[in-house]
Design an enzyme around this catalytic site. Sequence first.
Site, PDB file in Angstrom:
ATOM      1  N   GLY A  55       0.775  -1.235   0.000  1.00 21.67           N
ATOM      2  CA  GLY A  55       0.000   0.000   0.000  1.00 21.67           C
ATOM      3  C   GLY A  55       0.805   1.284   0.000  1.00 21.67           C
TER       4      GLY A  55
ATOM      5  N   ASP B 124      -4.325   2.545  11.304  1.00 18.68           N
ATOM      6  CA  ASP B 124      -5.686   2.374  11.803  1.00 18.68           C
ATOM      7  C   ASP B 124      -5.608   2.043  13.286  1.00 18.68           C
ATOM      8  OD1 ASP B 124      -8.392   2.057  12.018  1.00 18.68           O
ATOM      9  OD2 ASP B 124      -8.404   0.033  11.217  1.00 18.68           O
TER      10      ASP B 124
ATOM     11  N   PHE C 123     -13.429   3.446   5.175  1.00 18.09           N
ATOM     12  CA  PHE C 123     -12.413   2.676   4.459  1.00 18.09           C
ATOM     13  C   PHE C 123     -12.097   3.409   3.164  1.00 18.09           C
ATOM     14  CE2 PHE C 123     -10.414  -0.718   2.096  1.00 18.09           C
ATOM     15  CZ  PHE C 123      -9.711  -1.390   3.081  1.00 18.09           C
TER      16      PHE C 123
HETATM   17  P1  IMP Z   1      -3.477  -1.152  11.485  1.00 18.84           P
HETATM   18  O1  IMP Z   1      -2.522  -2.283  11.737  1.00 18.84           O
HETATM   19  O2  IMP Z   1      -4.837  -1.444  12.079  1.00 18.84           O
HETATM   20  O3  IMP Z   1      -2.968   0.181  11.913  1.00 18.84           O
HETATM   21  O4  IMP Z   1      -3.756  -1.163   9.934  1.00 18.84           O
HETATM   22  C1  IMP Z   1      -2.857  -0.655   9.038  1.00 18.84           C
HETATM   23  C2  IMP Z   1      -2.851  -1.397   7.713  1.00 18.84           C
HETATM   24  O5  IMP Z   1      -4.158  -1.826   7.312  1.00 18.84           O
HETATM   25  C3  IMP Z   1      -2.381  -0.454   6.628  1.00 18.84           C
HETATM   26  O6  IMP Z   1      -1.014  -0.633   6.414  1.00 18.84           O
HETATM   27  C4  IMP Z   1      -3.200  -0.844   5.424  1.00 18.84           C
HETATM   28  O7  IMP Z   1      -2.499  -1.797   4.648  1.00 18.84           O
HETATM   29  C5  IMP Z   1      -4.439  -1.492   5.963  1.00 18.84           C
HETATM   30  N1  IMP Z   1      -5.580  -0.545   5.949  1.00 18.84           N
HETATM   31  C6  IMP Z   1      -6.139   0.047   7.020  1.00 18.84           C
HETATM   32  N2  IMP Z   1      -7.143   0.854   6.677  1.00 18.84           N
HETATM   33  C7  IMP Z   1      -7.221   0.809   5.343  1.00 18.84           C
HETATM   34  C8  IMP Z   1      -8.070   1.493   4.376  1.00 18.84           C
HETATM   35  O8  IMP Z   1      -8.954   2.309   4.690  1.00 18.84           O
HETATM   36  N3  IMP Z   1      -7.832   1.189   3.074  1.00 18.84           N
HETATM   37  C9  IMP Z   1      -6.874   0.302   2.671  1.00 18.84           C
HETATM   38  N4  IMP Z   1      -6.057  -0.331   3.538  1.00 18.84           N
HETATM   39  C10 IMP Z   1      -6.224  -0.085   4.861  1.00 18.84           C
HETATM   40 MG    MG Z   2      -0.228  -1.347   4.543  1.00 21.35          MG
END
Ligand code: IMP
Ligand code: MG
Length: 190
Positions: free
Chosen positions: A57, A116, A165
């Site tokens: 991403g 997130d 999202f």
């Molecule tokens: P976390 O571990 O919950 O902080 O999530 C982070 C990872 O989840 C990011 O590196 C993204 O790859 C994926 N992610 C979280 N939210 C989104 C979104 O809204 N769109 C696309 N990918 C997301």
């Molecule tokens: Mg990511």
Amino acid sequence: MHIIYTIDDVSNPDKSYVIGDVLITADQISQRVQELGEKISADYADECPLVITVLRGSVIFAADLVRNIDCPLEMDFLSVSSYGQSTKSSGAVKILKDLDTDVAGRDVLIVEDIIDSGLTLNYLVNYIAGQKPASIKTCSLLLRNLDPENEPPLDYYGFKIPDEFVVGYGLDYAQMYRNLPDISILVEEE
Ligand code: IMP
Ligand code: MG
């Protein structure tokens, strides 16, 4: 030409999603990435940081960001899984592709697309800290919903976004939409 992308949520066969409103335009992203690049250039003026991009991403963000950083730097990549095909985090972080560079003694800058829960970045910071770098800083284009109990150490970020999202500019849903130049909200099809 107006393209509407429609895909099915594989985890819920009754739902499908379409691209909704644009949240951040390509121009706004470009302006902010330039500002981040200037800040990072100033902070690393006397160093040669190792910029670690989290696949997949963050690739488009990192590609633009490094071209706005005017000090010497190296790049490496690692890949983690946490979301699978769903819009909800599975809660487990796994390294799918490790670094090729020895980070010991290096000034590391981790580049993420979105924070997130903070789980992914917290995991990566701990993982890299265990390899004795000289320093670790973190940069995420987007910041959403930070869980105060699990706040990752974030040195730079581009935009705070609401609880939606989002896709585009590298961010995917089920591997699609990374090529969209704006960041848009994914909405359930009526
Ligand atoms: P976390 O571990 O919950 O902080 O999530 C982070 C990872 O989840 C990011 O590196 C993204 O790859 C994926 N992610 C979280 N939210 C989104 C979104 O809204 N769109 C696309 N990918 C997301
Ligand atoms: Mg990511």
